[in-house]
Design a protein around this motif. Sequence first.
Motif, PDB file in Angstrom:
ATOM      1  N   GLU A 267      27.044  32.554  44.986  1.00 62.33           N
ATOM      2  CA  GLU A 267      25.775  32.335  45.438  1.00 62.33           C
ATOM      3  C   GLU A 267      25.202  33.544  45.735  1.00 62.33           C
ATOM      4  OE1 GLU A 267      26.219  29.923  48.730  1.00 62.33           O
ATOM      5  OE2 GLU A 267      27.214  27.968  47.720  1.00 62.33           O
ATOM      6  N   ASN A 268      25.841  34.683  46.042  1.00 63.40           N
ATOM      7  CA  ASN A 268      25.383  36.097  46.287  1.00 63.40           C
ATOM      8  C   ASN A 268      25.107  36.792  44.979  1.00 63.40           C
ATOM      9  OD1 ASN A 268      25.044  35.271  49.080  1.00 63.40           O
ATOM     10  ND2 ASN A 268      27.123  36.192  49.589  1.00 63.40           N
ATOM     11  N   GLY A 269      25.542  36.494  43.983  1.00 63.49           N
ATOM     12  CA  GLY A 269      25.272  37.303  42.788  1.00 63.49           C
ATOM     13  C   GLY A 269      26.655  38.244  42.700  1.00 63.49           C
ATOM     14  N   GLU A 270      27.720  37.939  43.450  1.00 58.22           N
ATOM     15  CA  GLU A 270      28.812  39.056  43.648  1.00 58.22           C
ATOM     16  C   GLU A 270      29.887  38.675  42.712  1.00 58.22           C
ATOM     17  OE1 GLU A 270      27.995  40.157  48.220  1.00 58.22           O
ATOM     18  OE2 GLU A 270      29.339  38.884  47.541  1.00 58.22           O
ATOM     19  N   LEU A 271      30.022  37.512  41.980  1.00 62.97           N
ATOM     20  CA  LEU A 271      31.137  37.186  41.176  1.00 62.97           C
ATOM     21  C   LEU A 271      30.691  36.178  40.102  1.00 62.97           C
ATOM     22  CD1 LEU A 271      34.329  37.144  41.236  1.00 62.97           C
ATOM     23  CD2 LEU A 271      34.097  34.908  42.593  1.00 62.97           C
ATOM     24  N   GLY A 272      31.438  36.712  38.888  1.00 61.26           N
ATOM     25  CA  GLY A 272      31.264  35.943  37.820  1.00 61.26           C
ATOM     26  C   GLY A 272      32.482  35.545  37.151  1.00 61.26           C
ATOM     27  N   ASP A 273      32.292  34.866  36.021  1.00 60.28           N
ATOM     28  CA  ASP A 273      33.480  34.258  35.256  1.00 60.28           C
ATOM     29  C   ASP A 273      34.263  35.634  34.841  1.00 60.28           C
ATOM     30  OD1 ASP A 273      32.829  31.738  35.680  1.00 60.28           O
ATOM     31  OD2 ASP A 273      31.729  31.416  33.892  1.00 60.28           O
ATOM     32  N   GLU A 274      33.940  36.709  34.459  1.00 60.73           N
ATOM     33  CA  GLU A 274      34.559  37.553  33.753  1.00 60.73           C
ATOM     34  C   GLU A 274      35.403  38.346  35.084  1.00 60.73           C
ATOM     35  OE1 GLU A 274      33.656  41.971  31.843  1.00 60.73           O
ATOM     36  OE2 GLU A 274      32.009  40.550  31.839  1.00 60.73           O
ATOM     37  N   GLU A 275      34.735  38.202  36.302  1.00 60.64           N
ATOM     38  CA  GLU A 275      35.688  38.907  37.534  1.00 60.64           C
ATOM     39  C   GLU A 275      36.664  38.062  37.764  1.00 60.64           C
ATOM     40  OE1 GLU A 275      31.582  40.879  37.435  1.00 60.64           O
ATOM     41  OE2 GLU A 275      32.204  38.682  37.369  1.00 60.64           O
ATOM     42  N   VAL A 276      36.676  36.975  37.790  1.00 65.98           N
ATOM     43  CA  VAL A 276      37.384  35.754  38.108  1.00 65.98           C
ATOM     44  C   VAL A 276      38.732  35.777  37.038  1.00 65.98           C
ATOM     45  CG1 VAL A 276      38.201  33.343  38.400  1.00 65.98           C
ATOM     46  CG2 VAL A 276      36.066  34.338  39.189  1.00 65.98           C
ATOM     47  N   THR A 277      38.231  35.859  35.636  1.00 69.35           N
ATOM     48  CA  THR A 277      39.370  35.956  34.857  1.00 69.35           C
ATOM     49  C   THR A 277      40.217  37.232  34.843  1.00 69.35           C
ATOM     50  OG1 THR A 277      37.991  34.838  33.334  1.00 69.35           O
ATOM     51  CG2 THR A 277      39.723  36.057  32.349  1.00 69.35           C
ATOM     52  N   GLY A 278      39.613  38.392  35.251  1.00 69.08           N
ATOM     53  CA  GLY A 278      40.279  39.636  35.335  1.00 69.08           C
ATOM     54  C   GLY A 278      41.438  39.700  36.462  1.00 69.08           C
ATOM     55  N   ILE A 279      40.718  39.046  37.555  1.00 66.79           N
ATOM     56  CA  ILE A 279      41.755  38.951  38.796  1.00 66.79           C
ATOM     57  C   ILE A 279      42.874  38.033  38.394  1.00 66.79           C
ATOM     58  CG2 ILE A 279      41.788  38.254  41.411  1.00 66.79           C
ATOM     59  CD1 ILE A 279      39.041  39.019  41.675  1.00 66.79           C
ATOM     60  N   GLU A 280      42.359  36.837  37.790  1.00 64.12           N
ATOM     61  CA  GLU A 280      43.466  35.928  37.521  1.00 64.12           C
ATOM     62  C   GLU A 280      44.771  36.679  36.848  1.00 64.12           C
ATOM     63  OE1 GLU A 280      44.706  33.271  38.711  1.00 64.12           O
ATOM     64  OE2 GLU A 280      42.790  31.984  39.416  1.00 64.12           O
ATOM     65  N   HIS A 281      44.203  37.394  35.641  1.00 59.93           N
ATOM     66  CA  HIS A 281      45.194  38.137  34.803  1.00 59.93           C
ATOM     67  C   HIS A 281      45.987  38.876  35.504  1.00 59.93           C
ATOM     68  CE1 HIS A 281      46.425  39.605  30.928  1.00 59.93           C
ATOM     69  NE2 HIS A 281      46.057  40.970  31.147  1.00 59.93           N
ATOM     70  N   ARG A 282      45.236  39.858  36.292  1.00 55.41           N
ATOM     71  CA  ARG A 282      46.129  40.789  36.996  1.00 55.41           C
ATOM     72  C   ARG A 282      47.156  40.120  37.894  1.00 55.41           C
ATOM     73  NH1 ARG A 282      40.945  43.332  37.631  1.00 55.41           N
ATOM     74  NH2 ARG A 282      40.746  42.550  39.585  1.00 55.41           N
ATOM     75  N   VAL A 283      46.649  39.326  38.756  1.00 54.05           N
ATOM     76  CA  VAL A 283      47.711  38.794  39.592  1.00 54.05           C
ATOM     77  C   VAL A 283      48.811  38.011  38.998  1.00 54.05           C
ATOM     78  CG1 VAL A 283      46.176  38.625  41.448  1.00 54.05           C
ATOM     79  CG2 VAL A 283      46.388  36.644  40.252  1.00 54.05           C
ATOM     80  N   THR A 284      48.354  37.195  37.940  1.00 56.72           N
ATOM     81  CA  THR A 284      49.447  36.494  37.028  1.00 56.72           C
ATOM     82  C   THR A 284      50.512  37.503  36.412  1.00 56.72           C
ATOM     83  OG1 THR A 284      47.942  34.678  36.613  1.00 56.72           O
ATOM     84  CG2 THR A 284      49.650  35.025  35.178  1.00 56.72           C
ATOM     85  N   GLU A 285      49.777  38.584  36.048  1.00 56.12           N
ATOM     86  CA  GLU A 285      51.032  39.669  35.178  1.00 56.12           C
ATOM     87  C   GLU A 285      51.826  40.302  36.538  1.00 56.12           C
ATOM     88  OE1 GLU A 285      48.923  42.723  33.098  1.00 56.12           O
ATOM     89  OE2 GLU A 285      49.515  41.743  31.207  1.00 56.12           O
ATOM     90  N   GLU A 286      51.107  40.391  37.430  1.00 58.69           N
ATOM     91  CA  GLU A 286      51.984  41.144  38.655  1.00 58.69           C
ATOM     92  C   GLU A 286      53.190  40.176  39.211  1.00 58.69           C
ATOM     93  OE1 GLU A 286      51.326  42.455  43.158  1.00 58.69           O
ATOM     94  OE2 GLU A 286      49.534  42.225  41.769  1.00 58.69           O
ATOM     95  N   VAL A 287      52.618  38.786  39.293  1.00 59.66           N
ATOM     96  CA  VAL A 287      53.892  37.796  39.452  1.00 59.66           C
ATOM     97  C   VAL A 287      55.214  37.613  38.346  1.00 59.66           C
ATOM     98  CG1 VAL A 287      54.376  35.331  40.074  1.00 59.66           C
ATOM     99  CG2 VAL A 287      52.506  36.485  41.143  1.00 59.66           C
ATOM    100  N   ASP A 288      54.531  37.666  37.392  1.00 59.57           N
ATOM    101  CA  ASP A 288      55.478  37.608  35.912  1.00 59.57           C
ATOM    102  C   ASP A 288      56.380  38.861  36.192  1.00 59.57           C
ATOM    103  OD1 ASP A 288      54.354  35.104  35.104  1.00 59.57           O
ATOM    104  OD2 ASP A 288      52.980  36.271  33.587  1.00 59.57           O
ATOM    105  N   ARG A 289      55.849  39.898  36.441  1.00 59.51           N
ATOM    106  CA  ARG A 289      56.719  41.255  36.350  1.00 59.51           C
ATOM    107  C   ARG A 289      57.729  41.018  37.412  1.00 59.51           C
ATOM    108  NH1 ARG A 289      51.802  43.915  35.305  1.00 59.51           N
ATOM    109  NH2 ARG A 289      51.879  44.500  37.591  1.00 59.51           N
ATOM    110  N   ALA A 290      57.247  40.534  38.783  1.00 64.40           N
ATOM    111  CA  ALA A 290      58.012  40.362  39.653  1.00 64.40           C
ATOM    112  C   ALA A 290      59.356  39.525  39.609  1.00 64.40           C
ATOM    113  CB  ALA A 290      57.319  39.791  41.037  1.00 64.40           C
ATOM    114  N   VAL A 291      59.148  38.207  38.644  1.00 62.26           N
ATOM    115  CA  VAL A 291      60.056  37.288  38.331  1.00 62.26           C
ATOM    116  C   VAL A 291      61.056  37.839  37.317  1.00 62.26           C
ATOM    117  CG1 VAL A 291      60.582  35.267  37.194  1.00 62.26           C
ATOM    118  CG2 VAL A 291      58.490  35.343  39.073  1.00 62.26           C
ATOM    119  N   GLU A 292      60.486  38.580  36.412  1.00 64.45           N
ATOM    120  CA  GLU A 292      61.406  39.113  35.324  1.00 64.45           C
ATOM    121  C   GLU A 292      62.618  40.169  36.090  1.00 64.45           C
ATOM    122  OE1 GLU A 292      60.863  41.880  31.175  1.00 64.45           O
ATOM    123  OE2 GLU A 292      59.102  41.027  32.279  1.00 64.45           O
TER     124      GLU A 292
END
Length: 315
Positions: A267-292
């Motif tokens: 609503e404040n124009g601080e977040l778009g789909d690209e930013e959400v995708t980037g965050i999701e990618h980073r945290v998913t990779e982080e968790v994947d590395r932790a499991v591995e």
Amino acid sequence: MDLLEAMLRIRRFEERCVELYSAAKIRGFVHLYIGEEAVAVGVNQALSPEDAVVSTYREHGHALARGIPAEAVMAEMYGRTTGCSGGRGGSMHLFDAGRRFYGGNAIVAGGLPLAAGLALADRMRLQPRVTCCFFGDGAFAEGEFHETANLAALWNLPLLLVCENNFYAMGTALERHEAQTDLAMRAASYGMVAWAVDGMDVEAVEQAARRAADAIRAGAGPHFLELRTYRFRAHSMYDPDRYRDKTEVERWKDRDPINRLMDRMRENGELGDEEVTGIEHRVTEEVDRAVEAAEQAPEEPVEDLLLHVTSAPGR
């Protein structure tokens, strides 16, 4: 953006723990933090690295928000030697002295006297630090809370008491175990500053925690925050969760702290789909590395079973 990424890291970590527990990769008791992410993230955002944190048995979120790497937490869940507690603590006993994270505690209210001791040590050494102690509403029924609150106020300790009020002590609703359910008001009776906060709003939590921490550092004595939150999952992975109405759970899910922050940022124009995708990618990779890494980490050899338990022969 940092608050959002920190909450998503906890959420994706916990969701992976569900999968791993179901696959028997993680064993023992596991208490998930899904739904309460705003509390851990908001409070830790207001603390400094020199401050101390004492946690509960539902502490994965606290540990991650404190900065303990996901690899160290996941390895501990697996019981591997690379875990933050050397594989000996498991889900309920995460510990990292270097980050002044003084552990989860399997005993309800068990961390409160420890936190008072840490705060007393800092006061006696004239250290301008805060000790933050997390605990649930169930701890209010324990003598350790009242003893700690009394001494903290009496001795003017630099102690931040953070009550994660998720309205259930295991399977017992708050109104069934507390005659007076306004926990902040009861804490104030000990002569400390206390107020209730929306624990599903990470920005509100951070602001309240920062205000309290700043006051404590300035010598105002202990402060109490009642953070009204809700766990979306059962008490533990063993819990069939038959004591809550499904419509109640769904109502609280409508206040999901991650979605609320995302909606506000959009609503404040601080977040778009690209930013959400980037965050999701980073945290998913982080968790994947932790499991591995946990899968490949060594288990403690049987011959070390008594290491740190008994003294060496002849001593």
